[in-house]
Design a protein around this motif. Structure first.
Motif, PDB file in Angstrom:
ATOM      1  N   THR A  47       0.775  -1.015   0.044  1.00  0.00           N
ATOM      2  CA  THR A  47       0.060   0.063  -0.127  1.00  0.00           C
ATOM      3  C   THR A  47       0.771   1.337  -0.070  1.00  0.00           C
ATOM      4  N   THR A  48       0.672   2.096  -1.076  1.00  0.00           N
ATOM      5  CA  THR A  48       1.604   3.226  -1.245  1.00  0.00           C
ATOM      6  C   THR A  48       1.241   4.424  -0.126  1.00  0.00           C
ATOM      7  N   LYS A  49       1.955   5.355  -0.253  1.00  0.00           N
ATOM      8  CA  LYS A  49       1.474   6.576   0.661  1.00  0.00           C
ATOM      9  C   LYS A  49       0.378   7.138   0.451  1.00  0.00           C
ATOM     10  N   SER A  50      -0.355   7.067  -0.733  1.00  0.00           N
ATOM     11  CA  SER A  50      -1.222   7.792  -1.116  1.00  0.00           C
ATOM     12  C   SER A  50      -2.523   6.693  -1.150  1.00  0.00           C
ATOM     13  N   GLY A  51      -2.243   5.588  -0.415  1.00  0.00           N
ATOM     14  CA  GLY A  51      -3.310   4.558   0.022  1.00  0.00           C
ATOM     15  C   GLY A  51      -3.834   3.669  -1.084  1.00  0.00           C
ATOM     16  N   ILE A  52      -2.934   3.797  -2.173  1.00  0.00           N
ATOM     17  CA  ILE A  52      -3.462   2.870  -3.420  1.00  0.00           C
ATOM     18  C   ILE A  52      -2.571   1.474  -3.359  1.00  0.00           C
ATOM     19  N   GLU A  53      -2.994   0.474  -3.317  1.00  0.00           N
ATOM     20  CA  GLU A  53      -2.582  -1.036  -3.603  1.00  0.00           C
ATOM     21  C   GLU A  53      -1.886  -0.969  -4.846  1.00  0.00           C
ATOM     22  N   MET A  54      -0.547  -1.576  -4.808  1.00  0.00           N
ATOM     23  CA  MET A  54       0.168  -1.824  -6.040  1.00  0.00           C
ATOM     24  C   MET A  54       0.752  -3.494  -5.685  1.00  0.00           C
ATOM     25  N   VAL A  55       1.033  -4.138  -6.977  1.00  0.00           N
ATOM     26  CA  VAL A  55       1.500  -5.323  -6.911  1.00  0.00           C
ATOM     27  C   VAL A  55       2.861  -5.474  -7.323  1.00  0.00           C
ATOM     28  N   VAL A  56       3.760  -6.100  -6.846  1.00  0.00           N
ATOM     29  CA  VAL A  56       5.128  -6.259  -6.983  1.00  0.00           C
ATOM     30  C   VAL A  56       5.417  -6.968  -8.156  1.00  0.00           C
ATOM     31  N   ILE A  57       5.505  -6.619  -9.098  1.00  0.00           N
ATOM     32  CA  ILE A  57       5.544  -7.726 -10.548  1.00  0.00           C
ATOM     33  C   ILE A  57       6.889  -8.078 -10.656  1.00  0.00           C
ATOM     34  N   PRO A  58       7.185  -9.315 -10.658  1.00  0.00           N
ATOM     35  CA  PRO A  58       8.620  -9.919 -10.568  1.00  0.00           C
ATOM     36  C   PRO A  58       9.239  -9.706 -11.728  1.00  0.00           C
ATOM     37  N   ALA A  59      10.681  -9.512 -11.851  1.00  0.00           N
ATOM     38  CA  ALA A  59      11.564  -9.420 -12.840  1.00  0.00           C
ATOM     39  C   ALA A  59      11.401 -10.967 -13.545  1.00  0.00           C
ATOM     40  N   GLY A  60      11.527 -10.623 -15.046  1.00  0.00           N
ATOM     41  CA  GLY A  60      11.529 -11.845 -15.762  1.00  0.00           C
ATOM     42  C   GLY A  60      11.307 -11.923 -17.435  1.00  0.00           C
ATOM     43  N   SER A  61      11.193 -12.788 -17.954  1.00  0.00           N
ATOM     44  CA  SER A  61      10.952 -12.918 -19.350  1.00  0.00           C
ATOM     45  C   SER A  61       9.769 -13.477 -19.933  1.00  0.00           C
ATOM     46  N   PHE A  62       9.125 -13.165 -21.012  1.00  0.00           N
ATOM     47  CA  PHE A  62       8.076 -13.759 -21.589  1.00  0.00           C
ATOM     48  C   PHE A  62       8.086 -13.698 -23.125  1.00  0.00           C
ATOM     49  N   GLU A  63       7.205 -14.457 -23.843  1.00  0.00           N
ATOM     50  CA  GLU A  63       6.945 -14.324 -25.093  1.00  0.00           C
ATOM     51  C   GLU A  63       5.978 -13.316 -25.367  1.00  0.00           C
ATOM     52  N   MET A  64       6.294 -12.120 -26.107  1.00  0.00           N
ATOM     53  CA  MET A  64       5.235 -11.101 -26.149  1.00  0.00           C
ATOM     54  C   MET A  64       4.546 -11.247 -27.480  1.00  0.00           C
ATOM     55  N   GLY A  65       3.273 -11.179 -27.669  1.00  0.00           N
ATOM     56  CA  GLY A  65       2.509 -11.210 -28.971  1.00  0.00           C
ATOM     57  C   GLY A  65       2.055 -12.625 -28.987  1.00  0.00           C
ATOM     58  N   SER A  66       1.211 -12.778 -30.499  1.00  0.00           N
ATOM     59  CA  SER A  66       0.716 -14.016 -30.500  1.00  0.00           C
ATOM     60  C   SER A  66       0.808 -14.622 -32.086  1.00  0.00           C
ATOM     61  N   LYS A  67       1.046 -15.940 -32.219  1.00  0.00           N
ATOM     62  CA  LYS A  67       1.149 -16.412 -33.265  1.00  0.00           C
ATOM     63  C   LYS A  67      -0.211 -16.725 -34.310  1.00  0.00           C
ATOM     64  N   THR A  68      -1.190 -16.595 -33.655  1.00  0.00           N
ATOM     65  CA  THR A  68      -2.560 -16.871 -34.201  1.00  0.00           C
ATOM     66  C   THR A  68      -3.460 -15.369 -34.104  1.00  0.00           C
ATOM     67  N   GLY A  69      -2.840 -14.190 -33.551  1.00  0.00           N
ATOM     68  CA  GLY A  69      -3.644 -13.023 -33.532  1.00  0.00           C
ATOM     69  C   GLY A  69      -3.525 -12.372 -34.688  1.00  0.00           C
ATOM     70  N   ARG A  70      -3.798 -10.923 -34.784  1.00  0.00           N
ATOM     71  CA  ARG A  70      -3.982 -10.022 -35.745  1.00  0.00           C
ATOM     72  C   ARG A  70      -2.394  -9.827 -36.296  1.00  0.00           C
ATOM     73  N   THR A  71      -2.390  -9.187 -37.309  1.00  0.00           N
ATOM     74  CA  THR A  71      -1.045  -9.029 -37.883  1.00  0.00           C
ATOM     75  C   THR A  71       0.016  -8.106 -36.984  1.00  0.00           C
ATOM     76  N   ASP A  72      -0.771  -7.009 -36.246  1.00  0.00           N
ATOM     77  CA  ASP A  72       0.104  -6.191 -35.558  1.00  0.00           C
ATOM     78  C   ASP A  72       0.735  -6.787 -34.122  1.00  0.00           C
ATOM     79  N   GLU A  73       0.320  -7.979 -34.001  1.00  0.00           N
ATOM     80  CA  GLU A  73       0.732  -8.753 -32.722  1.00  0.00           C
ATOM     81  C   GLU A  73       1.714  -9.899 -33.213  1.00  0.00           C
ATOM     82  N   LYS A  74       2.254  -9.839 -34.306  1.00  0.00           N
ATOM     83  CA  LYS A  74       3.452 -10.799 -34.850  1.00  0.00           C
ATOM     84  C   LYS A  74       4.573  -9.866 -35.293  1.00  0.00           C
TER      85      LYS A  74
END
Length: 301
Positions: A47-74
């Motif tokens: 909980t931040t000083k302004s009272g808003i909750e935030m999640v600590v997103i872990p460092a890491g890697s991932f595969e961004m985009g989609s093989k089957t999605g729209r053209t702008d996702e490839k």
């Protein structure tokens, strides 16, 4: 068909043994179309000083985009990200008005309600909110007068497109953070089939595996990045920040008026920052904030 996936995330504040157990558990992931069980170790929430909750997103890697999605996702490309903090929910009107009383900007929302996400927010206004929130908490604002971002500052900003998708997926490789079955969307978000042509109070649907609410639907969320339909041809690397110039900015996550297709984790939309000739109704646009994780890895405010 979703492919087997082993998370590369390293969770802040979690012992090496726990991380090993997490990785071993993912070895059993299959191609059933179900989201991998990535919530064995839930990221911490602060909980931040302004009272808003935030999640600590872990460092890491991932595969961004989609093989089957729209053209702008490839094409699908690998992205590495440092840890960051992300708002647990979309910015609400109560949060907006609290800072508005300080910075003298008014609530622009069409659908009014303190626990509803703020909507009809222009990109520049969202950046100004980030700065106001930074000042309130004694952090260095990220945006200057020309709304150019200093990514080294410790204040709030809009998420990059890569950060947004990484957080939305929460380790999954399926169309949605809960799997491939769009019939389950009603459990995860508000969209054209169940929203009744309006926004709804944040946090009412199921959170994704990392504890983030409304990543699918309710209001589409501004990202920091300029939109380019061909960006993924050169995308990838560590902490990517999108094209340098462009007329539109990225919106992610779909909204109350989107069909199921528009709520997929990899779905991209470009929109004019000031709404001129807007493709998506302005009252379907909101945002959430991010900021750098503390450098010492402690989860302090």
């Amino acid at each position: 068909m979703a492919r087997s996936y082993v998370s590369h995330s390293c969770f802040i504040g979690v012992s090496p043994v726990a991380n090993v157990l997490f990785l071993l558990s993912c070895l059993g992931c299959n191609n059933s179309g179900k989201a991998p069980a990535v919530n064995i170790v839930m990221p911490k929430t602060i909980t931040t000083k302004s009272g808003i909750e935030m999640v600590v997103i872990p460092a890491g890697s991932f595969e961004m985009g989609s093989k089957t999605g729209r053209t702008d996702e490839k094409p699908v490309h690998t992205v590495w990200l440092d840890s960051f903090l992300m708002d647990k929910t979309e910015v609400t009107q109560a949060e907006w008005e609290k800072l508005g009383n300080i910075e003298a900007f008014s609530n622009p929302s069409n659908f009014k309600g303190s626990d509803l996400p703020v909507n009809q927010v222009k990109w520049g206004a969202a950046a100004n909110f980030c700065n106001a929130r930074s000042k309130l908490e004694g952090l260095k604002p990220c945006y200057n007068d020309e709304i150019v971002c200093d990514f080294d500052a410790d204040g709030y900003r809009l998420p990059t497109e890569a950060e947004w998708e990484y957080a939305c997926r929460a380790g999954t490789t399926t169309d949605y953070s809960f799997g491939n079955d769009a019939r389950k969307l009603g459990d995860a978000g508000w969209f054209a089939d169940n929203a009744g042509k309006t926004t709804h109070a944040v946090g009412q649907k199921k959170a994704n595996p990392w504890g983030l609410f409304d990543m699918h639907g309710n209001v589409a969320e501004w990202c920091h990045d300029v939109y380019d339909k061909d960006y993924y041809l050169i995308g990838g690397g560590k902490n990517p920040r999108g094209p340098a110039e462009g007329k539109q900015y990225v919106l992610r996550g779909g909204s109350w008026k989107s069909v199921a297709e528009g709520l997929r984790s990899s779905y991209r939309l470009g929109e004019n920052p000031g709404f001129a000739d807007a493709c998506l109704a302005p009252d379907a646009i909101g945002f959430r904030c991010v900021r750098k994780a503390p450098p010492d890895g402690t989860n302090k405010q």
